[in-house]
Motif scaffolding. Sequence first.
Motif, PDB file in Angstrom:
ATOM      1  N   PRO A   1      33.566  47.416  38.826  1.00  0.00           N
ATOM      2  CA  PRO A   1      32.502  47.859  39.741  1.00  0.00           C
ATOM      3  C   PRO A   1      31.266  46.965  39.696  1.00  0.00           C
ATOM      4  CG  PRO A   1      33.446  49.736  38.594  1.00  0.00           C
ATOM      5  CD  PRO A   1      34.004  48.514  37.934  1.00  0.00           C
ATOM      6  N   ASP A   2      30.913  46.464  38.494  1.00  0.00           N
ATOM      7  CA  ASP A   2      29.781  45.540  38.380  1.00  0.00           C
ATOM      8  C   ASP A   2      30.071  44.233  39.101  1.00  0.00           C
ATOM      9  OD1 ASP A   2      27.977  47.093  36.802  1.00  0.00           O
ATOM     10  OD2 ASP A   2      29.216  46.710  35.054  1.00  0.00           O
ATOM     11  N   LEU A   3      31.307  43.754  38.976  1.00  0.00           N
ATOM     12  CA  LEU A   3      31.688  42.510  39.644  1.00  0.00           C
ATOM     13  C   LEU A   3      31.637  42.695  41.160  1.00  0.00           C
ATOM     14  CD1 LEU A   3      34.758  41.490  37.439  1.00  0.00           C
ATOM     15  CD2 LEU A   3      32.378  40.764  37.199  1.00  0.00           C
ATOM     16  N   ASP A   4      32.161  43.811  41.626  1.00  0.00           N
ATOM     17  CA  ASP A   4      32.128  44.088  43.064  1.00  0.00           C
ATOM     18  C   ASP A   4      30.693  44.158  43.568  1.00  0.00           C
ATOM     19  OD1 ASP A   4      34.887  44.188  43.103  1.00  0.00           O
ATOM     20  OD2 ASP A   4      34.991  46.386  42.980  1.00  0.00           O
ATOM     21  N   ALA A   5      29.828  44.777  42.780  1.00  0.00           N
ATOM     22  CA  ALA A   5      28.423  44.894  43.176  1.00  0.00           C
ATOM     23  C   ALA A   5      27.744  43.527  43.207  1.00  0.00           C
ATOM     24  CB  ALA A   5      27.689  45.830  42.212  1.00  0.00           C
TER      25      ALA A   5
ATOM     26  N   SER B   1      29.323  34.129  35.984  1.00  0.00           N
ATOM     27  CA  SER B   1      29.845  35.082  35.011  1.00  0.00           C
ATOM     28  C   SER B   1      31.007  35.872  35.609  1.00  0.00           C
ATOM     29  CB  SER B   1      28.741  36.038  34.568  1.00  0.00           C
ATOM     30  OG  SER B   1      27.684  35.334  33.949  1.00  0.00           O
ATOM     31  N   ASP B   2      30.867  36.232  36.872  1.00  0.00           N
ATOM     32  CA  ASP B   2      31.916  36.941  37.603  1.00  0.00           C
ATOM     33  C   ASP B   2      33.215  36.136  37.578  1.00  0.00           C
ATOM     34  OD1 ASP B   2      33.554  38.103  39.624  1.00  0.00           O
ATOM     35  OD2 ASP B   2      31.814  38.743  40.766  1.00  0.00           O
ATOM     36  N   VAL B   3      33.119  34.832  37.838  1.00  0.00           N
ATOM     37  CA  VAL B   3      34.305  33.964  37.846  1.00  0.00           C
ATOM     38  C   VAL B   3      34.984  33.975  36.477  1.00  0.00           C
ATOM     39  CG1 VAL B   3      35.073  31.555  37.982  1.00  0.00           C
ATOM     40  CG2 VAL B   3      33.495  32.471  39.706  1.00  0.00           C
ATOM     41  N   VAL B   4      34.190  33.850  35.421  1.00  0.00           N
ATOM     42  CA  VAL B   4      34.740  33.822  34.061  1.00  0.00           C
ATOM     43  C   VAL B   4      35.461  35.136  33.748  1.00  0.00           C
ATOM     44  CG1 VAL B   4      34.151  33.707  31.609  1.00  0.00           C
ATOM     45  CG2 VAL B   4      33.044  32.153  33.237  1.00  0.00           C
ATOM     46  N   ILE B   5      34.835  36.249  34.087  1.00  0.00           N
ATOM     47  CA  ILE B   5      35.414  37.559  33.765  1.00  0.00           C
ATOM     48  C   ILE B   5      36.669  37.819  34.592  1.00  0.00           C
ATOM     49  CG2 ILE B   5      35.025  40.052  33.853  1.00  0.00           C
ATOM     50  CD1 ILE B   5      31.996  39.355  33.313  1.00  0.00           C
ATOM     51  N   ARG B   6      36.644  37.491  35.871  1.00  0.00           N
ATOM     52  CA  ARG B   6      37.838  37.711  36.702  1.00  0.00           C
ATOM     53  C   ARG B   6      38.993  36.800  36.271  1.00  0.00           C
ATOM     54  NH1 ARG B   6      37.481  41.410  40.650  1.00  0.00           N
ATOM     55  NH2 ARG B   6      35.451  41.839  41.647  1.00  0.00           N
ATOM     56  N   THR B   7      38.678  35.626  35.762  1.00  0.00           N
ATOM     57  CA  THR B   7      39.730  34.753  35.237  1.00  0.00           C
ATOM     58  C   THR B   7      40.418  35.418  34.050  1.00  0.00           C
ATOM     59  OG1 THR B   7      38.542  32.756  35.942  1.00  0.00           O
ATOM     60  CG2 THR B   7      40.249  32.478  34.270  1.00  0.00           C
TER      61      THR B   7
END
Length: 243
Positions: free
Chosen positions: A50-54, A68-74
């Motif tokens: 949800p944080d990434l989507d936001a 940071s989003d890219v790193v976490i989704r990877t």
Amino acid sequence: MKLLVTCGCLLAGSWGSSFVLYPDQETRLNSFATRILASDRFGGLDALVPDLDAAEAHRLCNALELRSDVVIRTRLHEEAIGPADPKLADRHLKALRAVVDRAIACAPTEGFLWFMRYWVRINQGEEAGHELENLAMSYRQAPVEGWIAVRRNAYALAVYELLAEDQRHAVSTEFAALVNSGLLAVAVRNLLGPGWPIRDRLLRELEGTDPAMRYHFARMMRAEGVDLAVPGVTLRDPLGWRR
């Protein structure tokens, strides 16, 4: 082995003004991304979706947050591969592709993001030859960054014959930097894997590296059952003779 050498390399871009708007979320995502880049293993990342989507829905571009989003989704994608959940892994990869494109629009000078665009598209089945410009842009923007090289060098070696000469030089120089910085296990794996067809060129690149690192690299190669002429290194053979 530390993959994250300097957290300070995270781009400023427009994130300064955005920080005032979303301080808690930005700090939270950056904290998790930093731990991932430092090879920390932990669970519960699904709770961050949800944080990434936001973060992706913000009208204003925030380079640090998107990176940071890219790193976490990877990491989410890689964890889905582990338990062999192809549908979930595919969903994470599609989401990753979208955020990588947005992050590049926000921070076009970030070499890590250009490599991730290459990586995502190759993993989605795109032809490597059609995506080489993304790889080239990664090297132009970040030619020597050890924590990027840990992932990037093997992929670049795999398409070495398709690269222009200046890009080949960047890839072989990066390999030498892995050795010089002590990332020897990665360098050995890359030489014995995708770098094997061009091993002579890669070994020549080691001439200017730290002698101690070259010696340990040669020892590690021998431990893998491979004896190669590493510049300036002489090893004893098992019978006591010098090579």
